[in-house]
Design a protein around this motif. Structure first.
Motif, mmCIF file in Angstrom:
data_model
loop_
_atom_site.group_PDB
_atom_site.id
_atom_site.type_symbol
_atom_site.label_atom_id
_atom_site.label_comp_id
_atom_site.label_asym_id
_atom_site.label_seq_id
_atom_site.Cartn_x
_atom_site.Cartn_y
_atom_site.Cartn_z
ATOM 1 N N ASP A 83 0.868 -1.181 0.000
ATOM 2 C CA ASP A 83 0.000 0.000 0.000
ATOM 3 C C ASP A 83 0.902 1.227 0.000
ATOM 4 O OD1 ASP A 83 -1.938 1.908 0.262
ATOM 5 O OD2 ASP A 83 -2.915 1.021 2.013
ATOM 6 N N LEU A 84 1.131 1.796 -1.166
ATOM 7 C CA LEU A 84 2.055 2.909 -1.331
ATOM 8 C C LEU A 84 1.282 4.191 -1.604
ATOM 9 C CD1 LEU A 84 4.989 3.893 -1.569
ATOM 10 C CD2 LEU A 84 4.866 3.367 -4.011
ATOM 11 N N GLU A 85 1.487 5.200 -0.752
ATOM 12 C CA GLU A 85 0.784 6.476 -0.884
ATOM 13 C C GLU A 85 1.786 7.621 -0.883
ATOM 14 O OE1 GLU A 85 -2.953 8.934 1.146
ATOM 15 O OE2 GLU A 85 -2.164 7.123 2.086
ATOM 16 N N LYS A 86 1.592 8.573 -1.794
ATOM 17 C CA LYS A 86 2.428 9.755 -1.881
ATOM 18 C C LYS A 86 1.528 10.988 -1.822
ATOM 19 C CE LYS A 86 6.101 7.643 -4.652
ATOM 20 N NZ LYS A 86 6.900 7.732 -5.898
ATOM 21 N N ASP A 87 1.844 11.896 -0.907
ATOM 22 C CA ASP A 87 1.047 13.105 -0.720
ATOM 23 C C ASP A 87 1.917 14.345 -0.900
ATOM 24 O OD1 ASP A 87 -1.289 11.684 -0.084
ATOM 25 O OD2 ASP A 87 -0.649 11.467 2.003
ATOM 26 N N ALA A 88 1.325 15.382 -1.478
ATOM 27 C CA ALA A 88 1.974 16.686 -1.552
ATOM 28 C C ALA A 88 1.675 17.457 -0.272
ATOM 29 C CB ALA A 88 1.485 17.458 -2.776
ATOM 30 N N LYS A 89 2.640 18.209 0.201
ATOM 31 C CA LYS A 89 2.506 18.837 1.512
ATOM 32 C C LYS A 89 1.433 19.910 1.530
ATOM 33 C CE LYS A 89 5.362 20.755 5.219
ATOM 34 N NZ LYS A 89 6.736 21.157 5.631
ATOM 35 N N SER A 98 -0.765 10.324 -5.055
ATOM 36 C CA SER A 98 -1.094 9.030 -5.642
ATOM 37 C C SER A 98 -1.147 7.976 -4.552
ATOM 38 C CB SER A 98 -0.053 8.633 -6.702
ATOM 39 O OG SER A 98 1.225 8.449 -6.103
ATOM 40 N N ARG A 99 -1.884 6.938 -4.835
ATOM 41 C CA ARG A 99 -1.951 5.783 -3.938
ATOM 42 C C ARG A 99 -2.136 4.532 -4.785
ATOM 43 N NH1 ARG A 99 -6.349 4.349 0.862
ATOM 44 N NH2 ARG A 99 -5.265 2.469 1.603
ATOM 45 N N THR A 100 -1.318 3.525 -4.506
ATOM 46 C CA THR A 100 -1.364 2.268 -5.247
ATOM 47 C C THR A 100 -1.479 1.116 -4.273
ATOM 48 O OG1 THR A 100 0.039 3.192 -7.001
ATOM 49 C CG2 THR A 100 -0.187 0.796 -6.927
ATOM 50 N N LEU A 101 -2.431 0.255 -4.518
ATOM 51 C CA LEU A 101 -2.606 -0.970 -3.736
ATOM 52 C C LEU A 101 -2.248 -2.134 -4.641
ATOM 53 C CD1 LEU A 101 -3.566 -1.806 -0.894
ATOM 54 C CD2 LEU A 101 -5.814 -2.233 -1.866
ATOM 55 N N VAL A 153 -4.459 -3.639 -7.425
ATOM 56 C CA VAL A 153 -5.878 -3.655 -7.073
ATOM 57 C C VAL A 153 -6.493 -2.274 -7.263
ATOM 58 C CG1 VAL A 153 -7.516 -4.102 -5.215
ATOM 59 C CG2 VAL A 153 -5.495 -5.539 -5.453
ATOM 60 N N MET A 154 -5.736 -1.240 -6.929
ATOM 61 C CA MET A 154 -6.280 0.122 -6.986
ATOM 62 C C MET A 154 -5.162 1.087 -7.341
ATOM 63 S SD MET A 154 -7.921 2.360 -3.884
ATOM 64 C CE MET A 154 -6.313 2.437 -3.114
ATOM 65 N N LYS A 155 -5.504 2.073 -8.176
ATOM 66 C CA LYS A 155 -4.585 3.160 -8.507
ATOM 67 C C LYS A 155 -5.364 4.479 -8.447
ATOM 68 C CE LYS A 155 -1.317 0.818 -11.592
ATOM 69 N NZ LYS A 155 -0.733 0.814 -12.952
#
Length: 229
Positions: A83-89, A98-101, A153-155
């Motif tokens: 479960d990888l998530e990237k957020d801008a501050k 972005s978020r990838t499962l 599973v999810m993008k």
């Protein structure tokens, strides 16, 4: 008194039907051929709008050769959820983020290296009824990700990320989640007891082999002097 002659305008001539029938006929004929091709009524007539796939991939090139001198005593299959998530501050996720499962499935093998054994690794008793074999400890191979059984599973991607994909050579790149999955699988393999299982299986293999050669007493040990590791 002479009456003035009344002239009626000449009737307008309609386009001849022979100029309308051919285009309409051609359209109907083309539609008929396409329909017949879709319904397999004309097996010898191929659809002119189908795409043709041409494989111009060259042959595989041999880069290196390596002698295999190891015994793979065990192998395990692992599955991990990344479960990888990237957020801008300072931007909401809908704009940048972005978020990838990802479901990753891979395998890891455990082996005993037999290539570096010297003469001192095997000791035979004077009566030639007993043998002692000293081997290095089993090691783990690099995890191999099964791409056929791994999938996203999810993008979820923000607007700026989706726009960036339009100018990217590799949009939707999943190398980062693949790397994370391989790392997690490798960590799980270290805690799974694969190396201990590989050593037991290697010991059983060597005992059966040496007993078939006439040795009645067989001892196999790991990590002692005479074996590498």
């Amino acid at each position: 008194m002479a009456r003035s002659a009344r002239f009626s305008p000449a009737p307008r001539r309609l386009p001849s039907a022979r100029w309308l029938v051919p285009p309409l006929f051609l359209v109907l004929l083309l539609a008929g051929f396409l329909l017949a091709g879709q319904l397999r009524l004309l097996p010898d007539l191929s659809n002119p709008f189908t795409t043709e796939t041409k494989d111009r991939t060259g042959p595989a090139v041999l880069k290196s050769l390596r002698d295999m001198s190891r015994y793979e005593g065990a192998s395990g299959t692992f599955q991990v959820v990344v479960d990888l998530e990237k957020d801008a501050k300072f931007l909401p996720d809908a704009v940048r983020g972005s978020r990838t499962l990802f479901i990753g499935t891979g395998s890891v093998g455990a082996y005993v290296d037999l290539g570096g054994l010297g003469k001192e690794a095997v000791t035979v008793t004077e009566d030639r009824e007993g043998a002692t074999v000293r081997l290095p400890h089993a090691r783990l191979e690099k995890p191999a990700l099964d791409v056929e059984r791994s999938y996203a599973v999810m993008k979820e991607r923000g607007l700026l990320d989706r726009l960036g994909d339009l100018f990217s050579d590799n949009p939707g790149d999943e190398r980062e989640v693949h790397k994370l999955a391989v790392g997690r699988i490798g960590e799980a393999a270290k805690e799974s007891g694969l190396t201990a299982r590989a050593e037991r299986n290697t010991e059983d293999m060597l005992e059966n082999l040496l007993r078939s050669l006439g040795f009645e007493r067989v001892t196999v040990s790991f990590g002692e002097p005479g074996g590498r590791g």
